[in-house]
Design a protein around this motif. Structure first.
Motif, PDB file in Angstrom:
ATOM      1  N   VAL A   1       2.710  -3.663   3.767  1.00 27.72           N
ATOM      2  CA  VAL A   1       3.984  -3.032   3.459  1.00 27.72           C
ATOM      3  C   VAL A   1       3.717  -1.711   2.753  1.00 27.72           C
ATOM      4  CG1 VAL A   1       6.158  -3.254   2.209  1.00 27.72           C
ATOM      5  CG2 VAL A   1       5.093  -5.293   3.228  1.00 27.72           C
ATOM      6  N   ASP A   2       4.250  -0.626   3.316  1.00 30.74           N
ATOM      7  CA  ASP A   2       4.144   0.704   2.715  1.00 30.74           C
ATOM      8  C   ASP A   2       5.243   0.826   1.658  1.00 30.74           C
ATOM      9  OD1 ASP A   2       4.285   3.410   2.075  1.00 30.74           O
ATOM     10  OD2 ASP A   2       4.475   4.085   4.159  1.00 30.74           O
ATOM     11  N   ILE A   3       4.852   0.908   0.385  1.00 32.45           N
ATOM     12  CA  ILE A   3       5.852   0.928  -0.688  1.00 32.45           C
ATOM     13  C   ILE A   3       6.680   2.205  -0.692  1.00 32.45           C
ATOM     14  CG2 ILE A   3       4.502  -0.632  -2.130  1.00 32.45           C
ATOM     15  CD1 ILE A   3       4.010   1.822  -4.018  1.00 32.45           C
ATOM     16  N   THR A   4       6.202   3.263  -0.020  1.00 31.67           N
ATOM     17  CA  THR A   4       6.968   4.519  -0.017  1.00 31.67           C
ATOM     18  C   THR A   4       8.222   4.425   0.842  1.00 31.67           C
ATOM     19  OG1 THR A   4       5.745   5.557   1.823  1.00 31.67           O
ATOM     20  CG2 THR A   4       4.869   5.878  -0.411  1.00 31.67           C
TER      21      THR A   4
ATOM     22  N   ARG B   1       8.693  -0.987  -8.585  1.00 28.30           N
ATOM     23  CA  ARG B   1       8.022  -2.228  -8.992  1.00 28.30           C
ATOM     24  C   ARG B   1       6.509  -2.067  -9.130  1.00 28.30           C
ATOM     25  NH1 ARG B   1       8.358  -7.991  -5.754  1.00 28.30           N
ATOM     26  NH2 ARG B   1       6.994  -9.143  -7.161  1.00 28.30           N
ATOM     27  N   PHE B   2       5.891  -1.406  -8.138  1.00 28.68           N
ATOM     28  CA  PHE B   2       4.428  -1.343  -8.108  1.00 28.68           C
ATOM     29  C   PHE B   2       3.855  -0.012  -8.578  1.00 28.68           C
ATOM     30  CE2 PHE B   2       5.299  -4.565  -4.706  1.00 28.68           C
ATOM     31  CZ  PHE B   2       4.899  -5.653  -5.470  1.00 28.68           C
ATOM     32  N   GLY B   3       4.612   1.068  -8.450  1.00 27.89           N
ATOM     33  CA  GLY B   3       4.173   2.370  -8.943  1.00 27.89           C
ATOM     34  C   GLY B   3       2.759   2.712  -8.541  1.00 27.89           C
ATOM     35  N   GLU B   4       1.919   2.895  -9.552  1.00 27.40           N
ATOM     36  CA  GLU B   4       0.523   3.268  -9.307  1.00 27.40           C
ATOM     37  C   GLU B   4      -0.416   2.063  -9.291  1.00 27.40           C
ATOM     38  OE1 GLU B   4      -0.335   6.391  -8.436  1.00 27.40           O
ATOM     39  OE2 GLU B   4       1.833   6.726  -8.525  1.00 27.40           O
ATOM     40  N   GLU B   5       0.120   0.859  -9.395  1.00 28.65           N
ATOM     41  CA  GLU B   5      -0.720  -0.341  -9.391  1.00 28.65           C
ATOM     42  C   GLU B   5      -0.973  -0.849  -7.985  1.00 28.65           C
ATOM     43  OE1 GLU B   5       0.881  -3.310 -11.989  1.00 28.65           O
ATOM     44  OE2 GLU B   5       0.250  -2.214 -13.764  1.00 28.65           O
ATOM     45  N   ILE B   6      -1.149   0.075  -7.056  1.00 30.88           N
ATOM     46  CA  ILE B   6      -1.414  -0.335  -5.688  1.00 30.88           C
ATOM     47  C   ILE B   6      -2.883  -0.089  -5.358  1.00 30.88           C
ATOM     48  CG2 ILE B   6       0.924  -0.084  -4.797  1.00 30.88           C
ATOM     49  CD1 ILE B   6      -0.735   2.653  -3.725  1.00 30.88           C
TER      50      ILE B   6
ATOM     51  N   THR C   1       0.833  -1.200   0.000  1.00 30.78           N
ATOM     52  CA  THR C   1       0.000   0.000   0.000  1.00 30.78           C
ATOM     53  C   THR C   1       0.871   1.255   0.000  1.00 30.78           C
ATOM     54  OG1 THR C   1      -0.048   0.126   2.417  1.00 30.78           O
ATOM     55  CG2 THR C   1      -1.803  -1.173   1.359  1.00 30.78           C
ATOM     56  N   ARG C   2       0.190   2.405  -0.015  1.00 30.62           N
ATOM     57  CA  ARG C   2       0.857   3.688   0.218  1.00 30.62           C
ATOM     58  C   ARG C   2      -0.109   4.556   1.016  1.00 30.62           C
ATOM     59  NH1 ARG C   2       3.365   6.239  -3.903  1.00 30.62           N
ATOM     60  NH2 ARG C   2       2.964   4.684  -5.464  1.00 30.62           N
ATOM     61  N   PRO C   3       0.410   5.467   1.835  1.00 27.46           N
ATOM     62  CA  PRO C   3      -0.454   6.339   2.640  1.00 27.46           C
ATOM     63  C   PRO C   3      -1.354   7.206   1.748  1.00 27.46           C
ATOM     64  CG  PRO C   3       1.826   6.468   3.403  1.00 27.46           C
ATOM     65  CD  PRO C   3       1.837   5.694   2.114  1.00 27.46           C
ATOM     66  N   GLY C   4      -2.571   7.446   2.219  1.00 27.42           N
ATOM     67  CA  GLY C   4      -3.496   8.320   1.518  1.00 27.42           C
ATOM     68  C   GLY C   4      -4.172   7.696   0.315  1.00 27.42           C
ATOM     69  N   CYS C   5      -4.071   6.400   0.162  1.00 29.36           N
ATOM     70  CA  CYS C   5      -4.632   5.686  -0.993  1.00 29.36           C
ATOM     71  C   CYS C   5      -5.998   5.119  -0.607  1.00 29.36           C
ATOM     72  CB  CYS C   5      -3.660   4.577  -1.393  1.00 29.36           C
ATOM     73  SG  CYS C   5      -4.336   3.344  -2.507  1.00 29.36           S
ATOM     74  N   HIS C   6      -7.068   5.644  -1.199  1.00 25.20           N
ATOM     75  CA  HIS C   6      -8.403   5.162  -0.834  1.00 25.20           C
ATOM     76  C   HIS C   6      -8.633   3.724  -1.287  1.00 25.20           C
ATOM     77  CE1 HIS C   6      -9.293   6.400  -4.980  1.00 25.20           C
ATOM     78  NE2 HIS C   6     -10.360   5.625  -4.898  1.00 25.20           N
ATOM     79  N   LEU C   7      -8.049   3.314  -2.408  1.00 26.16           N
ATOM     80  CA  LEU C   7      -8.180   1.917  -2.828  1.00 26.16           C
ATOM     81  C   LEU C   7      -7.475   0.992  -1.847  1.00 26.16           C
ATOM     82  CD1 LEU C   7      -7.655   2.123  -6.711  1.00 26.16           C
ATOM     83  CD2 LEU C   7      -9.807   1.835  -5.461  1.00 26.16           C
ATOM     84  N   CYS C   8      -6.380   1.477  -1.267  1.00 27.51           N
ATOM     85  CA  CYS C   8      -5.659   0.699  -0.259  1.00 27.51           C
ATOM     86  C   CYS C   8      -6.531   0.506   0.981  1.00 27.51           C
ATOM     87  CB  CYS C   8      -4.343   1.373   0.118  1.00 27.51           C
ATOM     88  SG  CYS C   8      -3.183   1.527  -1.262  1.00 27.51           S
ATOM     89  N   ASP C   9      -7.240   1.552   1.363  1.00 23.84           N
ATOM     90  CA  ASP C   9      -8.144   1.457   2.515  1.00 23.84           C
ATOM     91  C   ASP C   9      -9.233   0.416   2.252  1.00 23.84           C
ATOM     92  OD1 ASP C   9      -6.676   3.495   3.718  1.00 23.84           O
ATOM     93  OD2 ASP C   9      -8.096   5.065   3.134  1.00 23.84           O
ATOM     94  N   ASP C  10      -9.794   0.437   1.032  1.00 24.96           N
ATOM     95  CA  ASP C  10     -10.824  -0.544   0.667  1.00 24.96           C
ATOM     96  C   ASP C  10     -10.256  -1.958   0.675  1.00 24.96           C
ATOM     97  OD1 ASP C  10     -12.493   1.647   0.284  1.00 24.96           O
ATOM     98  OD2 ASP C  10     -12.409   1.554  -1.912  1.00 24.96           O
ATOM     99  N   ALA C  11      -9.062  -2.120   0.092  1.00 25.79           N
ATOM    100  CA  ALA C  11      -8.432  -3.440   0.032  1.00 25.79           C
ATOM    101  C   ALA C  11      -8.116  -3.957   1.430  1.00 25.79           C
ATOM    102  CB  ALA C  11      -7.156  -3.375  -0.808  1.00 25.79           C
ATOM    103  N   ARG C  12      -7.608  -3.081   2.291  1.00 22.29           N
ATOM    104  CA  ARG C  12      -7.278  -3.468   3.667  1.00 22.29           C
ATOM    105  C   ARG C  12      -8.510  -4.007   4.380  1.00 22.29           C
ATOM    106  NH1 ARG C  12      -6.022   1.097   5.242  1.00 22.29           N
ATOM    107  NH2 ARG C  12      -3.851   1.020   4.565  1.00 22.29           N
ATOM    108  N   ALA C  13      -9.645  -3.359   4.196  1.00 19.10           N
ATOM    109  CA  ALA C  13     -10.878  -3.803   4.854  1.00 19.10           C
ATOM    110  C   ALA C  13     -11.249  -5.221   4.412  1.00 19.10           C
ATOM    111  CB  ALA C  13     -12.019  -2.836   4.553  1.00 19.10           C
ATOM    112  N   VAL C  14     -11.118  -5.509   3.119  1.00 20.09           N
ATOM    113  CA  VAL C  14     -11.433  -6.849   2.611  1.00 20.09           C
ATOM    114  C   VAL C  14     -10.429  -7.867   3.152  1.00 20.09           C
ATOM    115  CG1 VAL C  14     -11.609  -8.289   0.545  1.00 20.09           C
ATOM    116  CG2 VAL C  14     -12.554  -5.965   0.526  1.00 20.09           C
ATOM    117  N   VAL C  15      -9.153  -7.540   3.083  1.00 21.88           N
ATOM    118  CA  VAL C  15      -8.112  -8.464   3.558  1.00 21.88           C
ATOM    119  C   VAL C  15      -8.287  -8.729   5.053  1.00 21.88           C
ATOM    120  CG1 VAL C  15      -5.623  -8.710   3.950  1.00 21.88           C
ATOM    121  CG2 VAL C  15      -6.464  -7.908   1.726  1.00 21.88           C
TER     122      VAL C  15
END
Length: 79
Positions: free
Chosen positions: A38-41, A49-54, A10-24
Motif C-alpha cells: 500500500v502506497d501511503i501517499t 498515521r505512518f509519516g516517516e516510520e515507513i 510504503t512510499r515511492p522513492g523510499c530506499h528502506l521500502c525497497d529493502d523491505a519489499r525484497a525481504v517480504v
C-alpha cells in the motif's frame, strides 16, 4: 481462497521500502504467502498515521516492524 497475511506500507522513492519489499517478497515466496503493498501517499490518513516510520509491515492485521524487516522474525510470525 486465502487472505493476505502480510501488508507492506510504503512510499515511492523510499530506499528502506525497497529493502523491505525484497525481504517480504522472498519470505512470502518461500512460505507460499501473498502480500499486499500500500502506497501511503495515496491516502492522507495513512500518511498521518505512518509519516516517516515507513516501511511498516503488518502481519495478520497487527503491526510487525517498521523501517526494516527482520527476515527471521517475519518467517517466525508466518510459521
Amino acid at each position: 481462497m486465502s487472505t493476505t497475511r502480510v501488508t507492506l506500507y510504503t512510499r515511492p522513492g523510499c530506499h528502506l521500502c525497497d529493502d523491505a519489499r525484497a525481504v517480504v517478497e522472498r519470505v512470502c515466496a518461500d512460505l507460499g504467502e501473498a502480500y499486499d503493498e500500500v502506497d501511503i501517499t495515496t491516502d492522507p490518513d495513512l500518511e498521518d498515521r505512518f509519516g516517516e516510520e515507513i516501511p511498516v509491515t503488518f502481519v495478520d492485521g497487527r503491526q510487525h516492524d517498521f523501517w526494516r524487516v527482520d527476515e527471521t522474525r517475519l518467517r517466525t510470525a508466518l510459521a
